[in-house]
Design a protein around this motif. Sequence first.
Motif, PDB file in Angstrom:
ATOM      1  N   GLU A 161      20.089  12.789  20.766  1.00 15.73           N
ATOM      2  CA  GLU A 161      21.114  12.580  19.752  1.00 15.73           C
ATOM      3  C   GLU A 161      20.989  13.596  18.621  1.00 15.73           C
ATOM      4  O   GLU A 161      21.970  13.899  17.951  1.00 15.73           O
ATOM      5  N   THR A 162      19.763  14.102  18.412  1.00 16.06           N
ATOM      6  CA  THR A 162      19.538  15.070  17.342  1.00 16.06           C
ATOM      7  C   THR A 162      18.647  16.206  17.836  1.00 16.06           C
ATOM      8  O   THR A 162      17.795  16.014  18.698  1.00 16.06           O
ATOM      9  N   VAL A 163      18.873  17.385  17.266  1.00 16.37           N
ATOM     10  CA  VAL A 163      18.033  18.560  17.505  1.00 16.37           C
ATOM     11  C   VAL A 163      17.680  19.135  16.139  1.00 16.37           C
ATOM     12  O   VAL A 163      18.549  19.226  15.260  1.00 16.37           O
ATOM     13  N   TYR A 164      16.408  19.521  15.966  1.00 11.91           N
ATOM     14  CA  TYR A 164      15.980  20.036  14.663  1.00 11.91           C
ATOM     15  C   TYR A 164      15.083  21.249  14.885  1.00 11.91           C
ATOM     16  O   TYR A 164      14.038  21.160  15.523  1.00 11.91           O
ATOM     17  N   LEU A 165      15.497  22.397  14.354  1.00  9.57           N
ATOM     18  CA  LEU A 165      14.667  23.601  14.351  1.00  9.57           C
ATOM     19  C   LEU A 165      13.985  23.696  12.996  1.00  9.57           C
ATOM     20  O   LEU A 165      14.649  23.903  11.972  1.00  9.57           O
ATOM     21  N   GLY A 166      12.652  23.515  12.996  1.00 13.73           N
ATOM     22  CA  GLY A 166      11.898  23.560  11.752  1.00 13.73           C
ATOM     23  C   GLY A 166      10.791  24.588  11.819  1.00 13.73           C
ATOM     24  O   GLY A 166      10.587  25.258  12.834  1.00 13.73           O
ATOM     25  N   GLY A 167      10.055  24.692  10.729  1.00  8.05           N
ATOM     26  CA  GLY A 167       9.028  25.736  10.705  1.00  8.05           C
ATOM     27  C   GLY A 167       7.980  25.517   9.648  1.00  8.05           C
ATOM     28  O   GLY A 167       7.798  24.397   9.191  1.00  8.05           O
ATOM     29  N   PHE A 199       7.027  31.115  12.437  1.00 11.37           N
ATOM     30  CA  PHE A 199       6.992  32.437  11.808  1.00 11.37           C
ATOM     31  C   PHE A 199       7.518  32.411  10.377  1.00 11.37           C
ATOM     32  O   PHE A 199       8.524  31.769  10.077  1.00 11.37           O
ATOM     33  N   CYS A 200       6.801  33.110   9.510  1.00 12.86           N
ATOM     34  CA  CYS A 200       7.217  33.310   8.115  1.00 12.86           C
ATOM     35  C   CYS A 200       6.970  34.764   7.748  1.00 12.86           C
ATOM     36  O   CYS A 200       6.031  35.386   8.257  1.00 12.86           O
ATOM     37  N   GLU A 201       7.805  35.302   6.870  1.00  7.45           N
ATOM     38  CA  GLU A 201       7.549  36.648   6.372  1.00  7.45           C
ATOM     39  C   GLU A 201       6.421  36.633   5.357  1.00  7.45           C
ATOM     40  O   GLU A 201       5.718  37.622   5.164  1.00  7.45           O
ATOM     41  N   SER A 202       6.236  35.503   4.670  1.00  2.99           N
ATOM     42  CA  SER A 202       5.128  35.321   3.737  1.00  2.99           C
ATOM     43  C   SER A 202       4.828  33.830   3.655  1.00  2.99           C
ATOM     44  O   SER A 202       5.680  33.003   3.964  1.00  2.99           O
ATOM     45  N   ARG A 203       3.605  33.490   3.233  1.00  6.09           N
ATOM     46  CA  ARG A 203       3.199  32.098   3.160  1.00  6.09           C
ATOM     47  C   ARG A 203       3.356  31.576   1.731  1.00  6.09           C
ATOM     48  O   ARG A 203       2.893  32.193   0.776  1.00  6.09           O
ATOM     49  N   CYS A 204       4.013  30.416   1.587  1.00  3.71           N
ATOM     50  CA  CYS A 204       4.124  29.771   0.276  1.00  3.71           C
ATOM     51  C   CYS A 204       2.780  29.138  -0.086  1.00  3.71           C
ATOM     52  O   CYS A 204       2.039  28.681   0.797  1.00  3.71           O
ATOM     53  N   VAL A 205       2.482  29.066  -1.377  1.00  2.18           N
ATOM     54  CA  VAL A 205       1.152  28.634  -1.806  1.00  2.18           C
ATOM     55  C   VAL A 205       0.883  27.161  -1.525  1.00  2.18           C
ATOM     56  O   VAL A 205      -0.266  26.735  -1.466  1.00  2.18           O
ATOM     57  N   TYR A 206       1.940  26.357  -1.336  1.00  3.16           N
ATOM     58  CA  TYR A 206       1.773  24.921  -1.169  1.00  3.16           C
ATOM     59  C   TYR A 206       1.816  24.476   0.287  1.00  3.16           C
ATOM     60  O   TYR A 206       1.566  23.315   0.596  1.00  3.16           O
ATOM     61  N   CYS A 207       2.149  25.376   1.207  1.00  2.00           N
ATOM     62  CA  CYS A 207       2.478  24.979   2.575  1.00  2.00           C
ATOM     63  C   CYS A 207       1.239  24.597   3.373  1.00  2.00           C
ATOM     64  O   CYS A 207       0.299  25.389   3.516  1.00  2.00           O
ATOM     65  N   GLY A 208       1.277  23.368   3.924  1.00  2.00           N
ATOM     66  CA  GLY A 208       0.200  22.897   4.781  1.00  2.00           C
ATOM     67  C   GLY A 208       0.601  22.821   6.235  1.00  2.00           C
ATOM     68  O   GLY A 208      -0.189  22.388   7.074  1.00  2.00           O
ATOM     69  N   PHE A 209       1.842  23.242   6.565  1.00  2.00           N
ATOM     70  CA  PHE A 209       2.301  23.232   7.952  1.00  2.00           C
ATOM     71  C   PHE A 209       1.740  24.434   8.704  1.00  2.00           C
ATOM     72  O   PHE A 209       1.417  25.459   8.102  1.00  2.00           O
ATOM     73  N   TYR A 210       1.661  24.304  10.030  1.00  2.00           N
ATOM     74  CA  TYR A 210       1.181  25.428  10.812  1.00  2.00           C
ATOM     75  C   TYR A 210       2.237  26.526  10.827  1.00  2.00           C
ATOM     76  O   TYR A 210       3.375  26.306  11.239  1.00  2.00           O
ATOM     77  N   SER A 211       1.841  27.711  10.367  1.00  2.00           N
ATOM     78  CA  SER A 211       2.750  28.856  10.387  1.00  2.00           C
ATOM     79  C   SER A 211       1.930  30.129  10.486  1.00  2.00           C
ATOM     80  O   SER A 211       0.707  30.122  10.324  1.00  2.00           O
ATOM     81  N   THR A 212       2.620  31.234  10.760  1.00  6.26           N
ATOM     82  CA  THR A 212       1.947  32.508  10.938  1.00  6.26           C
ATOM     83  C   THR A 212       2.868  33.645  10.501  1.00  6.26           C
ATOM     84  O   THR A 212       4.089  33.485  10.487  1.00  6.26           O
ATOM     85  N   ILE A 213       2.263  34.772  10.144  1.00 14.39           N
ATOM     86  CA  ILE A 213       3.063  35.961   9.834  1.00 14.39           C
ATOM     87  C   ILE A 213       2.960  36.991  10.970  1.00 14.39           C
ATOM     88  O   ILE A 213       3.322  38.146  10.811  1.00 14.39           O
ATOM     89  N   LEU A 214       2.471  36.563  12.153  1.00 15.65           N
ATOM     90  CA  LEU A 214       2.330  37.441  13.322  1.00 15.65           C
ATOM     91  C   LEU A 214       3.675  37.625  14.011  1.00 15.65           C
ATOM     92  O   LEU A 214       3.908  37.134  15.111  1.00 15.65           O
ATOM     93  N   SER A 215       4.554  38.355  13.380  1.00 12.28           N
ATOM     94  CA  SER A 215       5.920  38.491  13.898  1.00 12.28           C
ATOM     95  C   SER A 215       5.974  39.237  15.223  1.00 12.28           C
ATOM     96  O   SER A 215       6.956  39.117  15.967  1.00 12.28           O
TER      97      SER A 215
END
Length: 371
Positions: A52-58, A10-26
């Motif tokens: 050993e590690t946990v990572y929350l990304g988006g 989830f994103c509030e808005s999409r950055c112009v360079y972002c190629g990762f899967y994301s959505t504004i469908l909050s």
Amino acid sequence: MAGLYVHIPFCESRCVYCGFYSTILSALRGRYVEAMCKEMELRKDECPEPMETVYLGGGTPSVLSGPELDSLFLYINKVFLKGGDTRSLEITMECNPDDICKAGFRLPPMVNRVSMGAQTFADERLRFLRRRHTSGQVGTAVRRLRDMGIGNISVDLMFGFPQETLADLNHNLDEILRLGVEHISAYSLMYEEGTPLYRMREQGKIEDIDEELSLRMYDTLILRLEEAGFEQYEISNFARPGFRSRHNSSYWSRVPYVGIGAAAHSFNGRDIRSWNVADIRQYVASIEKGECPSEAETLDEDTQYDDLITTSMRMREGLDIRALKPKYKEYLLKRSKRFLDSRLLQLDGHRLHLTRAGLYISDSIMSELMW
């Protein structure tokens, strides 16, 4: 050991360079969080090794509410960490500076590392990128994180913007060093196909930076960060001693990891890669039926060798050639000879790694070393 990655698209808005899967469908956030918790239960036996590690990304994990994050960490702790002592683990959450600056913002208690996207300290470029924060909020966010007890902060920095100068880059470096953070990830602006940034360049609205200037910027970046006490432990990553990203290092070292959420990838550390569907609606619907919407592939020996080249050669330590079967070792040493002769690669004992000069053309070198 192993790693856990949790994808928050989830994103509030999409950055112009972002190629990762994301959505504004909050509106789907609540169901999505519940689905991720259920996916953890469905896959609880998938990784026998301790996490050993946990990572929350988006996406942007920091857009989730406190209760949503609490639910996620309840299941992370119960399913994958087995309710054990988490103090020795690296638990990272990606955050936007403006979210951290909001009244009432809090981090889940288990989080001990924050990765934050500053990108640039020029407000006009932040607006161009469609970032939500201002340059001034980055410093405020760092101070708030320190007040919360976070002693491990990573900041992302971009360079190579259209019309950017070396003076602009040096200003950004002045600002990021003033923050006193422990880790910096620095990337040249990339034009990913399908992004608004890519379309702008194709339409002639912007021009890519001159390649020679881009290389001078990268050189300046390396020199200044090393002078400031950072080690360049990976092509794009710099850390103060003892603060390498343990989670990202596991990717480059082919450590097994489990990916939870839409579009998340997993790897068993040997020969199987899998990935969830990159569609939030399909992901939620499948999980609610008790099915994991994923595909998998089995890597043959040649692909495993290629993966080893493209991961380990990114690291400062490079590749331990003793890990290779004889035919791949012979092939690698033969393909490496001209780069060794031109001092773009170096062989220290059993470790083959890029030299400083080799960093500048790392992609082409790795391409030549692949099977």
